[in-house]
Design a protein around this motif. Structure first.
Motif, mmCIF file in Angstrom:
data_model
loop_
_atom_site.group_PDB
_atom_site.id
_atom_site.type_symbol
_atom_site.label_atom_id
_atom_site.label_comp_id
_atom_site.label_asym_id
_atom_site.label_seq_id
_atom_site.Cartn_x
_atom_site.Cartn_y
_atom_site.Cartn_z
ATOM 1 N N UNK A 144 0.879 -1.200 -0.063
ATOM 2 C CA UNK A 144 -0.101 0.136 -0.171
ATOM 3 C C UNK A 144 0.761 1.351 -0.001
ATOM 4 N N UNK A 145 2.119 1.241 0.686
ATOM 5 C CA UNK A 145 2.685 2.452 0.700
ATOM 6 C C UNK A 145 3.616 2.707 -0.416
ATOM 7 N N UNK A 146 3.928 1.625 -1.029
ATOM 8 C CA UNK A 146 4.506 1.797 -2.329
ATOM 9 C C UNK A 146 3.488 2.397 -3.414
ATOM 10 N N UNK A 147 2.587 1.671 -3.355
ATOM 11 C CA UNK A 147 1.573 2.246 -4.301
ATOM 12 C C UNK A 147 1.168 3.614 -4.140
ATOM 13 N N UNK A 148 1.092 4.105 -2.920
ATOM 14 C CA UNK A 148 0.649 5.490 -2.441
ATOM 15 C C UNK A 148 1.965 6.502 -3.102
ATOM 16 N N UNK A 149 3.091 5.827 -2.672
ATOM 17 C CA UNK A 149 4.251 6.807 -3.136
ATOM 18 C C UNK A 149 4.444 6.588 -4.759
ATOM 19 N N UNK A 150 4.173 5.492 -5.557
ATOM 20 C CA UNK A 150 3.960 5.640 -6.883
ATOM 21 C C UNK A 150 2.977 6.750 -7.290
ATOM 22 N N UNK A 151 1.787 6.512 -6.806
ATOM 23 C CA UNK A 151 0.595 7.682 -7.360
ATOM 24 C C UNK A 151 0.916 8.965 -7.077
ATOM 25 N N UNK A 152 1.663 9.248 -5.991
ATOM 26 C CA UNK A 152 2.132 10.824 -5.766
ATOM 27 C C UNK A 152 3.096 11.076 -6.840
ATOM 28 N N UNK A 153 4.062 10.353 -6.895
ATOM 29 C CA UNK A 153 5.153 10.537 -8.082
ATOM 30 C C UNK A 153 4.494 10.807 -9.367
ATOM 31 N N UNK A 154 3.482 9.803 -9.667
ATOM 32 C CA UNK A 154 2.809 9.976 -10.991
ATOM 33 C C UNK A 154 2.079 11.179 -11.089
ATOM 34 N N UNK A 155 1.412 11.737 -10.154
ATOM 35 C CA UNK A 155 0.445 12.824 -9.936
ATOM 36 C C UNK A 155 1.278 14.033 -10.444
ATOM 37 N N UNK A 156 2.709 13.997 -9.631
ATOM 38 C CA UNK A 156 3.466 15.175 -9.832
ATOM 39 C C UNK A 156 4.128 15.268 -11.253
ATOM 40 N N UNK A 157 4.359 14.211 -11.701
ATOM 41 C CA UNK A 157 4.803 14.049 -13.120
ATOM 42 C C UNK A 157 3.828 14.241 -14.093
ATOM 43 N N UNK A 158 2.610 13.996 -13.923
ATOM 44 C CA UNK A 158 1.375 14.450 -14.836
ATOM 45 C C UNK A 158 1.250 15.898 -14.827
ATOM 46 N N UNK A 159 1.582 16.605 -13.619
ATOM 47 C CA UNK A 159 1.060 18.079 -13.402
ATOM 48 C C UNK A 159 2.062 18.700 -14.180
ATOM 49 N N UNK A 160 3.517 18.145 -14.056
ATOM 50 C CA UNK A 160 4.612 18.819 -14.912
ATOM 51 C C UNK A 160 4.369 18.804 -16.083
ATOM 52 N N UNK A 161 4.135 17.599 -16.634
ATOM 53 C CA UNK A 161 3.691 17.429 -18.207
ATOM 54 C C UNK A 161 2.504 18.364 -18.661
ATOM 55 N N UNK A 162 1.513 18.407 -17.806
ATOM 56 C CA UNK A 162 0.562 19.406 -18.272
ATOM 57 C C UNK A 162 0.820 20.704 -18.066
ATOM 58 N N UNK A 163 1.630 21.079 -17.197
ATOM 59 C CA UNK A 163 2.234 22.480 -17.358
ATOM 60 C C UNK A 163 3.006 22.799 -18.343
#
Length: 107
Positions: free
Chosen positions: A15-34
């Motif tokens: 669960x902790x690993x999944x949450x960390x990956x989702x956090x990183x993916x969201x930040x990466x998505x937001x950077x790409x969107x920006x």
């Protein structure tokens, strides 16, 4: 320690690993969107990078994606770019799928 305890700890680590990956993916998505939005607004170089960082920071204003959507959509609209909220949502979904794949691959 029992087998049940071992199994419980395994689920907690997953669960902790999944949450960390989702956090990183969201930040990466937001950077790409920006970066995408910056390109539409004619921003280049350092200005584009600064805008992408501002989009990443906007994620922390409230829970969910609405704050990011609102920021990017309003900024694009304010810059005279003909875009709809639906266009921005589609780009967010596209970039999120890419980001999740990259996070899983450890990039």
């Amino acid at each position: 320690m029992t087998t049940f305890d071992d199994r419980e700890q395994g689920f907690e680590r997953k669960f902790a690993l999944d949450q960390e990956q989702e956090f990183k993916a969201t930040a990466r998505r937001n950077r790409a969107l920006g970066r995408w939005a910056a390109g539409l607004m004619g921003l280049e170089g350092r200005h584009a990078d600064d805008y992408a960082q501002a989009v990443v920071r906007s994620e922390f204003k409230e829970a969910g994606d609405d704050d990011v959507l609102r920021k990017v959509f309003e900024d694009l609209k304010g810059s005279g770019v003909a875009v709809t909220e639906s266009d921005v949502r589609m780009k967010m979904a596209e970039f999120m799928a890419q980001a999740r794949e990259e996070a899983k691959a450890g990039k």
